[in-house]
Design a protein around this motif. Sequence first.
Motif, short mmCIF file in Angstrom:
data_model
loop_
_atom_site.label_atom_id
_atom_site.label_comp_id
_atom_site.label_asym_id
_atom_site.label_seq_id
_atom_site.Cartn_x
_atom_site.Cartn_y
_atom_site.Cartn_z
N GLU A 100 0.83 -1.21 0.00
CA GLU A 100 0.00 0.00 0.00
C GLU A 100 0.86 1.25 0.00
N ILE A 101 0.54 2.18 -0.90
CA ILE A 101 1.23 3.46 -1.01
C ILE A 101 0.29 4.55 -0.52
N GLN A 102 0.62 5.16 0.60
CA GLN A 102 -0.23 6.20 1.18
C GLN A 102 0.06 7.54 0.51
N TRP A 103 -1.00 8.18 0.01
CA TRP A 103 -0.88 9.46 -0.71
C TRP A 103 -1.78 10.49 -0.04
N TRP A 104 -1.19 11.48 0.59
CA TRP A 104 -1.95 12.56 1.21
C TRP A 104 -2.08 13.72 0.23
N HIS A 105 -3.30 14.23 0.09
CA HIS A 105 -3.53 15.29 -0.89
C HIS A 105 -4.50 16.34 -0.35
N SER A 106 -4.72 17.38 -1.15
CA SER A 106 -5.58 18.50 -0.75
C SER A 106 -6.65 18.81 -1.79
N MET A 107 -7.03 17.81 -2.56
CA MET A 107 -8.02 18.00 -3.60
C MET A 107 -9.42 17.65 -3.10
N LYS A 133 -1.13 -5.37 -10.19
CA LYS A 133 -1.54 -6.07 -8.98
C LYS A 133 -0.56 -5.94 -7.81
N ASP A 134 0.59 -5.35 -8.03
CA ASP A 134 1.61 -5.32 -6.98
C ASP A 134 1.42 -4.22 -5.94
N TYR A 135 0.83 -3.11 -6.38
CA TYR A 135 0.73 -1.96 -5.48
C TYR A 135 -0.70 -1.41 -5.44
N LYS A 136 -1.01 -0.79 -4.31
CA LYS A 136 -2.31 -0.14 -4.17
C LYS A 136 -2.10 1.27 -3.62
N VAL A 137 -2.40 2.26 -4.43
CA VAL A 137 -2.29 3.65 -3.99
C VAL A 137 -3.56 4.02 -3.23
N VAL A 138 -3.38 4.55 -2.02
CA VAL A 138 -4.51 4.93 -1.17
C VAL A 138 -4.49 6.45 -0.97
N PRO A 139 -5.34 7.18 -1.72
CA PRO A 139 -5.37 8.64 -1.57
C PRO A 139 -6.20 9.05 -0.36
N THR A 140 -5.70 10.03 0.38
CA THR A 140 -6.42 10.51 1.57
C THR A 140 -6.42 12.03 1.58
N ASP A 195 3.73 8.05 2.16
CA ASP A 195 4.76 7.82 1.15
C ASP A 195 4.87 9.02 0.22
N ILE A 196 3.69 9.56 -0.15
CA ILE A 196 3.61 10.69 -1.10
C ILE A 196 2.83 11.82 -0.45
N LEU A 197 3.35 13.03 -0.59
CA LEU A 197 2.67 14.20 -0.05
C LEU A 197 2.53 15.25 -1.15
N GLN A 198 1.31 15.72 -1.36
CA GLN A 198 1.07 16.79 -2.31
C GLN A 198 1.33 18.12 -1.59
N VAL A 199 2.25 18.92 -2.15
CA VAL A 199 2.62 20.20 -1.53
C VAL A 199 2.44 21.33 -2.53
N PHE A 200 1.75 22.39 -2.13
CA PHE A 200 1.55 23.52 -3.05
C PHE A 200 2.85 24.26 -3.29
#
Length: 436
Positions: free
Chosen positions: A25-32, A52-59, A82-87
């Motif tokens: 699981e790849i955790q992705w934090w965003h502001s959309m 099938k190897d990875y699952k991106v989870v946007p929050t 894992d990933i952070l959206q930054v303005f």
Amino acid sequence: MRFKTFAVASALAATVSVPAMAQTEIQWWHSMSGPLGEWVNDLAKQYNASQKDYKVVPTYKGQYDESMTAAIAAFRAGNAPDILQVFEVGTATMMASKTAIKPVGEVMSAGGAKFDPSVYVPAVAGYYTAPNGQMLSFPFNSSTTIFYYNKDAFKAAGLDPEKAPTTWPEVIAAADKLKASGHKCPFTTSWMSWTQLESFSAWHNTLYATQNNGFGGTAARLAFNSPLHVKHFENLAKMAKDGTFVYKGRNNTPDAAFPSGECAMMTGSSGLYARVAKDAKFKYGISTLPVYPDVKGAPQNTVIGGASLWVMSGKPADHYKGVASFFTFLSDTKVQSDSHKRTGYLPITTAAFKLTEASGFYKDNPGTDVAVTQMIRKTTDKSRGIRLGNFVQIRTIIDEETEQIWNGKKTPKEALDAAVKRGDEQLERFQKANKS
């Protein structure tokens, strides 16, 4: 019977001894939020369905400043995403946080993914590239400032609905006619600092800050209290006083005022297009940011907005492989073109822009190419962009000071001078904290 029981037991044993491989699981934090939040969720679903190897989870973690604050706290606690959206205004701060981030080039290399920074639109890639040429974050939802107007309201006011005001004197004249026709909000703007100072400066080839707007180093100091800037805010102050400019709040709070039909003209993000296209019940037009025609060298180009994706440090190797795989998917020409058409954000690769153009989208949707054409021009040292430390705090200061103009407590010069003084204090603190 014994044979049958043995066979079943063997089959069960085989099933238990060979478990299915779990997805990383790849955790992705965003502001959309709103239509853009739906877009982010759809991107994750599309990617997750493609392998099938990875699952991106946007929050969704709140607005840009809120998600950045949450991520900093999470990093200190050892549970950052894992990933952070930054303005874009957080870029200099993220660049200075060397232990918290992993440069996107390193991530792609470690993940065995092809990565060529030259395929990205130069004005976009350049903003997220360090002085040593290393690209630090992944361009994602890059936007710029554009002008929206309500064609139906223009027609009702006796204005040509097919002719957008392209200069500030024309905006003022159109606002007067809209008010005379009974419109209660002729003009508004979102992101005051970004649209009326940052992009305004680059569009007029005028410095917002010294040291080439901060690209030259942390010794940069603010310069947006020049005669041109003061003149512009004097005009906005006059409009606010006579009711032709209505201040609707900070950041993107005013965004709802245009697609709802409340305000007839607006300067804001090209990323607002998704909401306008979905919600507006009237004919609308999209045009370039207005300019003062007597300023030499104007118009030049507008600056980048939106955000990029930063990869946080301290993650397992398989997570970085997953991030590299996801970024490769996001760079796909068709994925990029589809996202651009849907949101109004810039296509981050030149190939995606060409594919969109070839599809006839710009011809069928006049004005949707404005954001791109404003950004792909050759930049100058004054218009490349703005990269300052403590930029989030500086924008808040600008909001605080310019609000004193709209309520009549300060003159435009007093407010801009105060914003420069207070903002420079923030720059001095950042410089001292990042001497290396």
